[in-house]
Scaffold this active site. Structure first.
Site, PDB file in Angstrom:
ATOM      1  N   LYS A  62       0.832  -1.210   0.000  1.00  0.00           N
ATOM      2  CA  LYS A  62       0.000   0.000   0.000  1.00  0.00           C
ATOM      3  C   LYS A  62       0.863   1.256   0.000  1.00  0.00           C
ATOM      4  CE  LYS A  62      -2.127  -1.206   3.786  1.00  0.00           C
ATOM      5  NZ  LYS A  62      -1.400  -2.480   4.000  1.00  0.00           N
ATOM      6  N   THR A  63       1.829   1.262   0.920  1.00  0.00           N
ATOM      7  CA  THR A  63       2.683   2.442   1.011  1.00  0.00           C
ATOM      8  C   THR A  63       3.518   2.595  -0.256  1.00  0.00           C
ATOM      9  OG1 THR A  63       2.744   2.165   3.395  1.00  0.00           O
ATOM     10  CG2 THR A  63       4.412   3.596   2.446  1.00  0.00           C
TER      11      THR A  63
ATOM     12  N   ASP B  32      -1.869   7.821   4.035  1.00  0.00           N
ATOM     13  CA  ASP B  32      -1.477   6.438   4.351  1.00  0.00           C
ATOM     14  C   ASP B  32      -2.037   6.096   5.728  1.00  0.00           C
ATOM     15  OD1 ASP B  32      -0.333   3.969   4.136  1.00  0.00           O
ATOM     16  OD2 ASP B  32       1.743   4.644   4.310  1.00  0.00           O
ATOM     17  N   GLU B  33      -2.218   4.824   6.016  1.00  0.00           N
ATOM     18  CA  GLU B  33      -2.727   4.385   7.323  1.00  0.00           C
ATOM     19  C   GLU B  33      -4.040   5.099   7.674  1.00  0.00           C
ATOM     20  OE1 GLU B  33      -1.118   2.015   8.939  1.00  0.00           O
ATOM     21  OE2 GLU B  33       0.972   2.116   8.302  1.00  0.00           O
TER      22      GLU B  33
ATOM     23  N   GLN C  18      -5.422  -3.160  11.061  1.00  0.00           N
ATOM     24  CA  GLN C  18      -4.275  -2.544  11.717  1.00  0.00           C
ATOM     25  C   GLN C  18      -4.639  -1.282  12.483  1.00  0.00           C
ATOM     26  OE1 GLN C  18      -0.354  -2.654   9.722  1.00  0.00           O
ATOM     27  NE2 GLN C  18      -1.493  -3.287   7.930  1.00  0.00           N
TER      28      GLN C  18
ATOM     29  N   ARG D 220       5.304  -7.359  10.838  1.00  0.00           N
ATOM     30  CA  ARG D 220       6.511  -6.568  10.558  1.00  0.00           C
ATOM     31  C   ARG D 220       7.634  -7.468  10.048  1.00  0.00           C
ATOM     32  NH1 ARG D 220       4.327  -2.990   9.076  1.00  0.00           N
ATOM     33  NH2 ARG D 220       2.468  -4.163   9.566  1.00  0.00           N
TER      34      ARG D 220
HETATM   35  P1  ATP Z   1       1.719  -2.121   5.996  1.00  0.00           P
HETATM   36  O1  ATP Z   1       0.265  -2.424   6.017  1.00  0.00           O
HETATM   37  O2  ATP Z   1       2.472  -2.936   6.991  1.00  0.00           O
HETATM   38  O3  ATP Z   1       1.997  -0.655   6.067  1.00  0.00           O
HETATM   39  P2  ATP Z   1       2.046  -1.971   3.142  1.00  0.00           P
HETATM   40  O4  ATP Z   1       0.833  -2.553   2.532  1.00  0.00           O
HETATM   41  O5  ATP Z   1       2.146  -0.507   3.206  1.00  0.00           O
HETATM   42  O6  ATP Z   1       2.257  -2.631   4.575  1.00  0.00           O
HETATM   43  P3  ATP Z   1       4.604  -1.857   1.837  1.00  0.00           P
HETATM   44  O7  ATP Z   1       5.428  -1.452   3.008  1.00  0.00           O
HETATM   45  O8  ATP Z   1       4.289  -0.841   0.816  1.00  0.00           O
HETATM   46  O9  ATP Z   1       3.282  -2.576   2.353  1.00  0.00           O
HETATM   47  O10 ATP Z   1       5.278  -3.088   1.095  1.00  0.00           O
HETATM   48  C1  ATP Z   1       5.781  -4.225   1.787  1.00  0.00           C
HETATM   49  C2  ATP Z   1       7.042  -4.730   1.098  1.00  0.00           C
HETATM   50  O11 ATP Z   1       6.713  -5.328  -0.142  1.00  0.00           O
HETATM   51  C3  ATP Z   1       8.018  -3.630   0.799  1.00  0.00           C
HETATM   52  O12 ATP Z   1       9.316  -4.107   1.010  1.00  0.00           O
HETATM   53  C4  ATP Z   1       7.759  -3.347  -0.666  1.00  0.00           C
HETATM   54  O13 ATP Z   1       8.887  -2.791  -1.297  1.00  0.00           O
HETATM   55  C5  ATP Z   1       7.434  -4.725  -1.209  1.00  0.00           C
HETATM   56  N1  ATP Z   1       6.581  -4.689  -2.412  1.00  0.00           N
HETATM   57  C6  ATP Z   1       5.362  -4.140  -2.521  1.00  0.00           C
HETATM   58  N2  ATP Z   1       4.858  -4.291  -3.752  1.00  0.00           N
HETATM   59  C7  ATP Z   1       5.780  -4.981  -4.461  1.00  0.00           C
HETATM   60  C8  ATP Z   1       5.855  -5.461  -5.822  1.00  0.00           C
HETATM   61  N3  ATP Z   1       4.863  -5.281  -6.684  1.00  0.00           N
HETATM   62  N4  ATP Z   1       6.972  -6.133  -6.175  1.00  0.00           N
HETATM   63  C9  ATP Z   1       7.978  -6.331  -5.300  1.00  0.00           C
HETATM   64  N5  ATP Z   1       7.964  -5.912  -4.027  1.00  0.00           N
HETATM   65  C10 ATP Z   1       6.883  -5.238  -3.592  1.00  0.00           C
HETATM   66 MG    MG Z   2       2.315   0.838   4.822  1.00  0.00          MG
END
Ligand code: ATP
Ligand code: MG
Length: 677
Positions: free
Chosen positions: A39-40, A218-219, A253, A610
């Site tokens: 997402k981030t 975000d969040e 979350q 995490r």
């Molecule tokens: P959270 O809910 O914990 O905040 P999130 O959904 O924001 O998580 P991110 O932190 O954006 O998730 O991504 C998690 C990991 O996966 C990061 O290391 C990111 O670089 C990797 N990632 C996300 N999308 C891809 C993709 N399409 N290909 C490869 N790696 C990815």
């Molecule tokens: Mg995130």
């Protein structure tokens, strides 16, 4: 263009390239357990994409929940686009954004522009004082309870009651009045007043609307009502065109219920921003399946959540280890030993490890164990640098120089170092300030006060007032080197000499002196990349909710991350240790009374997710708490995990079993190899 859209999967790419109109990015099918689904990353790539489309970077606003998250996003973006352009994008927390809005226009609400931001300590101090003054004999109100109730009320957008029927009501009303008189705002005020300004002043609203044409949050699951209103005021347009607002969130979350966060925000996004594009992310890129499925098994137990199915391409991975330790000291030592060993055996770096805990108090033994083994670490969310006496003192000097009407800061420094202004004199000045409805600083200067004190005290006061006046003039001179002024005013104040006198040992004095220098150097670093001066620096310090020590980390290189579960949101680490899975800790004691068990479960869920490669969870049979050794019961959440994915380890048994021969041999061989080099 160095960012690559093809690094995203289909739904991610769809989200990153949908720029106009409301956009809701959720996790999972029918929205699912979505930690680590990118997402981030989507938000960051989306900004890069917008910049590639020649959208003005100044018109982009990304709101994150912590300063740390904002910094991380800034760094990630700087790696994708021209860093000079990236700099122009606003990445900020809600609170920091409010400070900006208020610093420009707070006068419209009857405050002065040089207002001070009170942190929790200062807030408590003020509330305590007011309770003592307000309570009738026999009436009792716990200051911390009052603080949290007032905070809750403010976050609901309630103002202080007009009638002062209850003690709490009158404390609330007087607290608000006192803040205004001190030209100070607390954390909740930042939001409350920020929203008020936007709501009541169309010209202000217009200005910020024109500034930020693209907004991302975000969040979003952790926003409260006021924050949602804020987004709404900024994003919606009077002409009825669709707002460009994109939010990202995972309802599993949501861990800030106590701050008034409303999970319903994310569910009700559509009501506030009609006809959004909805994108769902299902693939987890962070963790192994063992970790992901452990998280899923746990969160499944929360009622009223929509089921989600997540998958990861990272393979099964190692089982989750669940370690039972005889007590918290052995828990800490086990972890420290293991990190040292794994670092060399598996050729890892210290910053591949994180230790996550529920309560600040848990960090002490862990820190000790790491320190004993000379393992570098950084701590986030714990009692920190900013709680240190000398740090608060120098920051108070800075605050008074900018706003002498800030009573709390003035009281801190009025006799530090001793200036011959006695307690009684200060008391008298305070009484006068209440009677006259003026600040302490003004009361100090009144002839009425001077008449009632000794000539010596009157002289001391006059000197102090003159000193503050002089500093104020100096720091406000155009083009002045504020860092130099700040440094010299601390020298001139006699504070260093006072530290040397008041510390019990030379060691302590040295440590505190270096604390003072750290603050000044911190300002120096800040001034190098910001034009907002000492005021901006104080704001930045006050806004460090998570009290992270970022600048210092960088200097000291990398280390094991010690972090509270709350502060760990959005971050990821290859190897995680989650400690203290015991009743009363996780779930926290309070949660049963307050009915927030679901939120505790979500907190553990955040912790588990995490981890990227391995996860170790620990609990103890005995723990040093409340000044004695207390037996503990394993957390009820442990039963909810999938036993298939768990490997149990009994530390006591393990310690009594000799190291297996092959392992011993290989370590011996490794050592010999090292010696032979
Ligand atoms: P959270 O809910 O914990 O905040 P999130 O959904 O924001 O998580 P991110 O932190 O954006 O998730 O991504 C998690 C990991 O996966 C990061 O290391 C990111 O670089 C990797 N990632 C996300 N999308 C891809 C993709 N399409 N290909 C490869 N790696 C990815
Ligand atoms: Mg995130």
């Amino acid at each position: 263009m160095s960012f690559r859209l093809f690094d995203l999967n289909d739904p991610q790419r769809h989200a990153a390239t949908t720029i106009d109109g409301p956009l809701l990015i959720l996790a999972g099918a029918g929205t699912g357990a979505g930690a680590g689904t990118g997402k981030t990353r989507v938000i960051t790539v989306r900004i890069a994409y917008m910049l590639a489309q020649k959208i003005d970077p100044n018109s982009i606003l990304a709101v994150t929940f912590t300063n740390k998250a904002a910094n991380e996003m800034r760094e990630r973006l700087a790696g994708m686009v021209d860093p000079e352009v990236a700099k122009k994008v606003t990445m900020s927390t809600f609170h920091a954004l409010c400070v900006r809005i208020l610093r420009t226009d707070i006068e419209k609400l009857g405050y002065k522009k040089n207002f001070t931001i009170y942190d929790e300590g200062e807030q408590s101090g003020l509330i305590k004082k007011i309770i003592t003054k307000t309570a009738a004999i026999g009436e009792k109100l716990e200051p911390n309870l009052a603080k949290s109730l007032i905070s809750k009320a403010k976050n609901n957008g309630w103002s202080a009651p007009q009638d002062e029927k209850t003690l709490l009501g009158s404390v609330f009303a007087r607290y608000q009045a006192a803040l205004k008189q001190l030209n100070a705002v607390d954390f909740d005020d930042l939001l409350l007043l920020g929203v008020k300004l936007l709501a009541e002043h169309p010209d202000v609203r217009e200005r910020w609307r024109n500034r930020f044409r693209y907004i991302m949050v975000d969040e979003f699951q952790d926003t409260n009502r006021l924050q949602l209103e804020m987004v709404s005021y900024l994003a919606n347009r009077d002409d009825g065109t669709a707002p460009n607002v994109a939010v990202v969130g995972d309802d599993d979350q949501s861990i800030y219920g106590w701050r008034g966060a409303e999970v319903s925000n994310i569910l009700e996004f559509e009501a506030h921003f009609p006809d959004p594009t909805v994108v769902k992310l299902e693939q987890n890129y962070r963790s192994t399946n063992a970790i992901l499925n452990t998280a899923n098994a746990l969160i499944k137990n929360n009622p009223r959540r929509r089921p989600k199915k997540l998958w990861s391409g990272k393979g099964d991975g190692d089982k989750i280890r669940l370690v039972q330790a005889p007590d918290d000291r052995q828990e800490a030592e086990f972890i420290a030993n293991e990190i040292a060993r794994r670092k060399s055996d598996e050729t890892l770096q210290f910053d591949h490890f994180a230790i996550l805990f529920r309560m600040n108090a848990q960090s002490r033994l862990l820190e000790e164990a790491l320190r004993e083994r000379q393992i570098p670490y950084k701590i986030v969310g714990g009692k920190s640098f900013f709680d240190r006496r000398e740090v608060k003192d120098v920051l108070a000097y800075a605050a008074c120089t900018l706003n002498a009407d800030d009573d709390v800061s003035l009281l801190r420094i009025i006799n530090t170092p001793p200036r011959g202004i006695s307690e009684t004199t200060v008391e008298r000045a305070l009484e006068l300030s209440i009677k006259r409805n003026c600040s302490l600083f003004q009361a100090l200067q009144s002839p009425e006060l001077r008449k009632t004190v000794t000539p010596r005290a009157a002289n001391a006061i006059a000197e102090f007032v003159a000193q503050l006046d002089r500093w104020e003039t100096k720091i406000n001179e155009p083009l002045v080197d504020q860092v130099a002024v700040f440094r010299s005013l601390i020298d001139e104040s006699g504070y260093y000499a006072d530290l040397r006198r008041s510390c019990k040992t030379p060691d302590e004095a040295l440590k505190r002196e270096s604390g003072v220098r750290d603050v000044i150097e911190g300002f120096d670093r800040f001034a190098q990349h910001s034009s907002e001066g000492l005021r901006g620096y104080l704001d930045a310090m006050a806004l460090r909710q998570e009290k992270e020590d970022d600048d210092k980390d960088k200097e000291q290189g990398s280390g094991v991350m010690l972090i509270t579960l709350h502060a760990s949101k959005g971050l990821e680490f290859p190897h995680c240790y989650l400690v203290g899975l015991e009743e009363g800790i996780l779930p926290h004691d309070r949660s049963k009374v307050e009915g927030s068990m679901d939120e505790e479960r979500r907190l553990l869920y955040v912790g588990i997710t995490r981890a990227q490669k391995t996860l170790t969870m620990t609990y103890c049979f005995n723990r040093f708490r409340y000044g004695g050794v207390v037996p503990c019961t394993p957390s009820c959440f442990i039963k909810e995990l999938d036993p298939e994915l768990i490997e149990r380890i009994d530390l006591k048994k393990m310690l009594n079993t000799p190291v297996e021969a092959p392992a011993a041999k290989s370590r011996f061989a490794a050592m010999r190899a090292l010696l032979e080099k």
